[in-house]
Design an enzyme around this catalytic site. Structure first.
Site, PDB file in Angstrom:
ATOM      1  N   ASN A 140       1.939   9.811  -3.470  1.00  0.00           N
ATOM      2  CA  ASN A 140       3.346   9.449  -3.699  1.00  0.00           C
ATOM      3  C   ASN A 140       3.534   9.049  -5.170  1.00  0.00           C
ATOM      4  O   ASN A 140       3.621   7.869  -5.519  1.00  0.00           O
ATOM      5  CB  ASN A 140       3.768   8.317  -2.752  1.00  0.00           C
ATOM      6  CG  ASN A 140       5.270   8.133  -2.706  1.00  0.00           C
ATOM      7  OD1 ASN A 140       5.976   8.578  -3.619  1.00  0.00           O
ATOM      8  ND2 ASN A 140       5.768   7.488  -1.671  1.00  0.00           N
TER       9      ASN A 140
ATOM     10  N   GLU B 212       0.851  -1.177   0.000  1.00  0.00           N
ATOM     11  CA  GLU B 212       0.000   0.000   0.000  1.00  0.00           C
ATOM     12  C   GLU B 212       0.890   1.231   0.000  1.00  0.00           C
ATOM     13  O   GLU B 212       2.002   1.197   0.529  1.00  0.00           O
ATOM     14  CB  GLU B 212      -1.019  -0.047   1.138  1.00  0.00           C
ATOM     15  CG  GLU B 212      -0.559  -0.045   2.488  1.00  0.00           C
ATOM     16  CD  GLU B 212      -1.218  -0.960   3.498  1.00  0.00           C
ATOM     17  OE1 GLU B 212      -0.785  -0.801   4.622  1.00  0.00           O
ATOM     18  OE2 GLU B 212      -2.090  -1.791   3.231  1.00  0.00           O
TER      19      GLU B 212
ATOM     20  N   TYR C 109       6.185   1.446  -9.074  1.00  0.00           N
ATOM     21  CA  TYR C 109       5.446   0.170  -8.982  1.00  0.00           C
ATOM     22  C   TYR C 109       4.743  -0.154 -10.308  1.00  0.00           C
ATOM     23  O   TYR C 109       4.800  -1.290 -10.784  1.00  0.00           O
ATOM     24  CB  TYR C 109       4.424   0.227  -7.840  1.00  0.00           C
ATOM     25  CG  TYR C 109       5.008   0.552  -6.479  1.00  0.00           C
ATOM     26  CD1 TYR C 109       6.251   0.077  -6.094  1.00  0.00           C
ATOM     27  CD2 TYR C 109       4.309   1.345  -5.564  1.00  0.00           C
ATOM     28  CE1 TYR C 109       6.787   0.391  -4.853  1.00  0.00           C
ATOM     29  CE2 TYR C 109       4.837   1.658  -4.323  1.00  0.00           C
ATOM     30  CZ  TYR C 109       6.077   1.181  -3.975  1.00  0.00           C
ATOM     31  OH  TYR C 109       6.596   1.493  -2.746  1.00  0.00           O
TER      32      TYR C 109
END
Ligand code: COA
Length: 150
Positions: A102, A97, A109
């Site tokens: 961000n 998470e 990711y």
């Protein structure tokens, strides 16, 4: 340990792990990848292994690259290495998470193939922010290879 603590303290939002917690991670059922440069710690990535009946999941607990070393592929390299270790440990996917704001971490990711799966509203404090839930499923053929008897 001092260098880990320095980098942790210099990075806003990092979990404030004590030396005892770090030693537990290093000794226990966790994957800890540390990058060194110029005699110092340039970054680290930590995942825990969650052994639930029938499967093993890996959960990313933290990833950080010291500001002087960012945008050079180190975050990508740390995470790739950690993904390999998680697969070798029998995990079928890696979950995480991340704060919705961000953008750097979310792009990192996504670039590695993580999918965004949902939101946990107002999950973080200081400041209050949603958590985005992401995961990366490992290729089934690799898992099958790991499980194949000798
Ligand atoms: C997120 C973090 C680990 C990325 O480390 P890094 O070494 O700079 O990342 P890389 O150089 O490997 O970048 C990989 C990809 O991430 C994305 N990315 C990294 N920094 C970015 C930024 N500032 N803005 C937008 N995208 C960014 C890009 O897609 C990049 O690929 P590209 O270089 O081909 O464009 C680093 O910014 C960091 O330590 N942030 C503070 C701690 C943190 O927020 N951790 C995540 C939550 S625990």
């Amino acid at each position: 340990m001092a260098a880990l603590q320095r980098l942790q303290a210099a990075t806003p939002g990092m979990p404030p792990w004590t030396d005892v917690h770090w030693r537990g991670l290093l000794a226990g059922d966790a994957i800890v990848v540390i990058a060194e440069a110029d005699g110092d710690i340039a970054g680290y990535a930590v995942a825990s292994l969650l052994r639930i009946p029938g499967e093993v999941l890996a959960e990313l607990e933290a990833i950080v690259v010291a500001s002087a070393y960012r945008r050079n592929g180190l975050g990508n390299g740390l995470l790739r290495y950690l993904l390999g270790e998680a697969q070798a440990a029998g995990a079928i996917r890696l979950i995480l998470e991340v704060r919705s704001g961000n953008t750097a971490a979310r792009a990192l990711y996504r670039g590695l193939g993580f999918q965004e799966e949902g939101l946990r509203r107002r999950y973080y404090r200081d400041p209050v922010e949603d958590a985005v839930l992401m995961s990366l499923q490992f290729p089934q053929d690799t898992v099958a290879l790991e499980k194949r008897p000798e």
